[in-house]
Design an enzyme around this catalytic site. Structure first.
Site, mmCIF file in Angstrom:
data_model
loop_
_atom_site.group_PDB
_atom_site.id
_atom_site.type_symbol
_atom_site.label_atom_id
_atom_site.label_comp_id
_atom_site.label_asym_id
_atom_site.label_seq_id
_atom_site.Cartn_x
_atom_site.Cartn_y
_atom_site.Cartn_z
ATOM 1 N N ASN A 1 0.871 -1.181 0.000
ATOM 2 C CA ASN A 1 0.000 0.000 0.000
ATOM 3 C C ASN A 1 0.908 1.230 0.000
ATOM 4 O O ASN A 1 1.485 1.582 1.032
ATOM 5 C CB ASN A 1 -0.894 -0.039 1.245
ATOM 6 N N LYS B 1 3.359 0.784 3.120
ATOM 7 C CA LYS B 1 2.990 -0.285 4.064
ATOM 8 C C LYS B 1 3.023 -1.594 3.302
ATOM 9 O O LYS B 1 2.657 -1.633 2.125
ATOM 10 C CB LYS B 1 1.549 -0.077 4.561
ATOM 11 N N ARG C 1 -2.531 -2.153 -3.408
ATOM 12 C CA ARG C 1 -3.758 -1.414 -3.173
ATOM 13 C C ARG C 1 -3.735 -0.180 -4.069
ATOM 14 O O ARG C 1 -2.798 0.617 -4.035
ATOM 15 C CB ARG C 1 -3.846 -0.978 -1.717
ATOM 16 N N HIS D 1 -13.261 2.210 -0.517
ATOM 17 C CA HIS D 1 -13.321 1.169 0.536
ATOM 18 C C HIS D 1 -13.906 -0.141 -0.009
ATOM 19 O O HIS D 1 -14.380 -0.977 0.758
ATOM 20 C CB HIS D 1 -14.211 1.594 1.727
ATOM 21 N N ARG E 1 -12.789 14.619 7.582
ATOM 22 C CA ARG E 1 -13.544 15.028 6.381
ATOM 23 C C ARG E 1 -15.008 15.297 6.735
ATOM 24 O O ARG E 1 -15.598 14.567 7.521
ATOM 25 C CB ARG E 1 -13.507 13.927 5.325
ATOM 26 N N GLU F 1 -15.708 -1.848 14.733
ATOM 27 C CA GLU F 1 -15.302 -3.041 15.472
ATOM 28 C C GLU F 1 -15.099 -2.771 16.957
ATOM 29 O O GLU F 1 -15.175 -3.682 17.775
ATOM 30 C CB GLU F 1 -13.990 -3.595 14.877
ATOM 31 N N GLU G 1 -8.409 -5.931 4.829
ATOM 32 C CA GLU G 1 -8.198 -5.529 3.433
ATOM 33 C C GLU G 1 -6.951 -6.174 2.841
ATOM 34 O O GLU G 1 -6.922 -6.516 1.663
ATOM 35 C CB GLU G 1 -8.108 -3.999 3.354
#
Ligand code: ADP
Length: 405
Positions: free
Chosen positions: A7, A14, A96, A185, A246, A338, A391
């Site tokens: 990513n 990452k 990604r 997403h 945001r 979560e 992901e």
């Protein structure tokens, strides 16, 4: 299959080395402050210690000027602490990629032509796609002997119908500039959709869901028959729910008002709406844990921030239930979904009349489950699930499928 998931951000990289069958994460890492003279690399691995061992962390700081040097540092970290080849043969690298627009609806084997198309899409994703291009090119140089696969955040939403993705603006302008809703997403919404289907004991192509990905960024998705039919993010990840920094939905005329009346530049409005709004703009904190702490101390701004945040989610939830006509479950996922019982409780409070009822005690103690949990009362027509998203694993699996095809 062993897959390296990558990513690439504008100044960060990452990665995660995953076995797609056993789901063992062999290594994870993060390069930060790419472009600096002091760029930290944190590499954590269990390659030499075995699948059941804890990850062992090594940290280095060195000048890392670009993504090519970042990948060089990552391959050096593997060489020093346990190379990929010690756990198996690398089957591919999964990337990604944020914005695939209407060009990519499937995981895509990366070729120079694919990189060209991602580059052409830069005007639609000026923050994300340049990093994706840099990440792809450098990763292909660092791992030249394996296929590279791009997995797009927008891909799962390619099934959204025109009625939902079209902005009601002059269509000649919209077409010329590829302006429509794309949604983001998608990798997470797709992953939790498949997991929810498992929990519900139904084939994925027959589940109807509202999935709520509530992290730092946040989006809702209406899923019919396992496919996305509506989602809250639009042309960019700014539309929709209230997020950490945001604004989500606003009256677009607010932008002209800020420019003509408040004297702000377009760039300043962009920064305001993307970086200084949401929970941060409302109460000075973007992390919900901090917002709760402030509210518990009687901070009125934090209490309002929570109310605005929850109200927006409920508004979308109601809209999506109306679009779907029926639903098997509402799914909470990502950092907030979560871990935050209070937000979950407030989002579904008072929905008993439409068949949503949860075990409030179970909800109150549920934080960070490692597997999906069904919070609903037995027999509730619409179930409420908490499904940890993954992901990286989803990207790894899609990469494995693409390279085996
Ligand atoms: P992203 O991947 O978008 O950066 P995450 O999905 O990791 O975000 O979610 C990050 C957010 O989740 C944090 O900003 C915080 O608000 C929230 N969060 C994480 N852990 C908890 C927790 N234990 N309780 C409440 N909120 C949490």
């Amino acid at each position: 299959m062993i897959v390296l998931v990558v990513n690439a951000g504008s100044s960060s990289l990452k990665y995660q080395l995953v076995d797609t069958e056993s789901e063992v994460v062999w290594a994870t890492g993060l390069v930060e402050r790419i472009g600096d003279e002091e760029s930290p690399l944190t590499h954590r691995t269990r390659i030499r210690a075995g699948a059941d061992a804890d990850l062992v962390e090594t940290s280095t700081v060195s000048p890392i000027h670009d993504h090519t040097e970042a990948f060089r540092a990552v391959t050096a970290a593997f060489a020093a602490t346990g190379d990929v080849s010690e756990v198996g043969q690398l089957a591919g690298v999964g990337h990604r990629a944020v914005q695939g627009a209407d060009q990519f609806s499937e995981p895509t084997i990366v070729t120079p032509e694919v990189i060209d198309v991602i580059r052409e899409l830069i005007p639609l994703a000026p923050l994300h796609n340049p990093a994706a291009v840099a990440g792809l090119e450098s990763a292909m140089a660092a791992f030249p002997d394996v296929p590279h696969v791009a997995v797009f955040d927008t891909a799962f939403h390619s099934t959204i119908p025109a009625a939902a993705y079209t902005y009601a603006i002059d269509q000649s302008v919209a077409r010329e500039h590829r302006i429509r809703r794309y949604g983001f997403h998608g990798t997470s919404h797709k992953y939790v959709t498949a997991k929810a289907a498992e929990v519900l004991g139904k084939p994925v192509d027959s589940v109807d869901l509202v999935t709520l990905h509530l992290g730092n960024g946040a989006s809702a998705c209406a899923v019919r028959g396992g496919r996305s039919v509506e989602t809250s993010m639009g042309l960019t990840p700014l539309e929709g729910l209230v997020m950490g920094t945001r604004s989500g939905d606003i009256d677009p005329a607010l932008v002209f008002h800020l420019i003509t009346t408040a004297g702000m530049s377009a760039a300043e409005v962009d920064t305001l709406l993307n970086k200084r709004s949401g929970l941060l703009g409302l109460c000075g904190q973007n992390d919900l844990r901090e917002v709760h702490a402030l509210a518990a101390n009687g901070d009125a701004d934090a209490e309002l921030a929570l109310s605005v945040y929850v109200h927006r989610i409920r508004k979308y939830l109601g809209a999506y239930l109306a679009i779907l006509g029926r639903a098997d479950a509402i799914v909470f996922t990502a950092g907030v979904g979560e871990n935050d019982p209070e937000i979950r409780r407030r989002v579904i409070a008072g929905l008993e009349m439409i068949g949503v009822a949860i075990d409030t005690e179970r909800n109150a103690t549920l934080r960070g489950p490692s597997a999906p949990v069904d919070l609903s009362f037995r027999g509730a027509p619409i179930r409420v699930l908490v499904v940890p998203t993954n992901e990286e694993l989803e990207i790894a699996r899609q990469t494995a499928t693409a390279v085996s095809a």
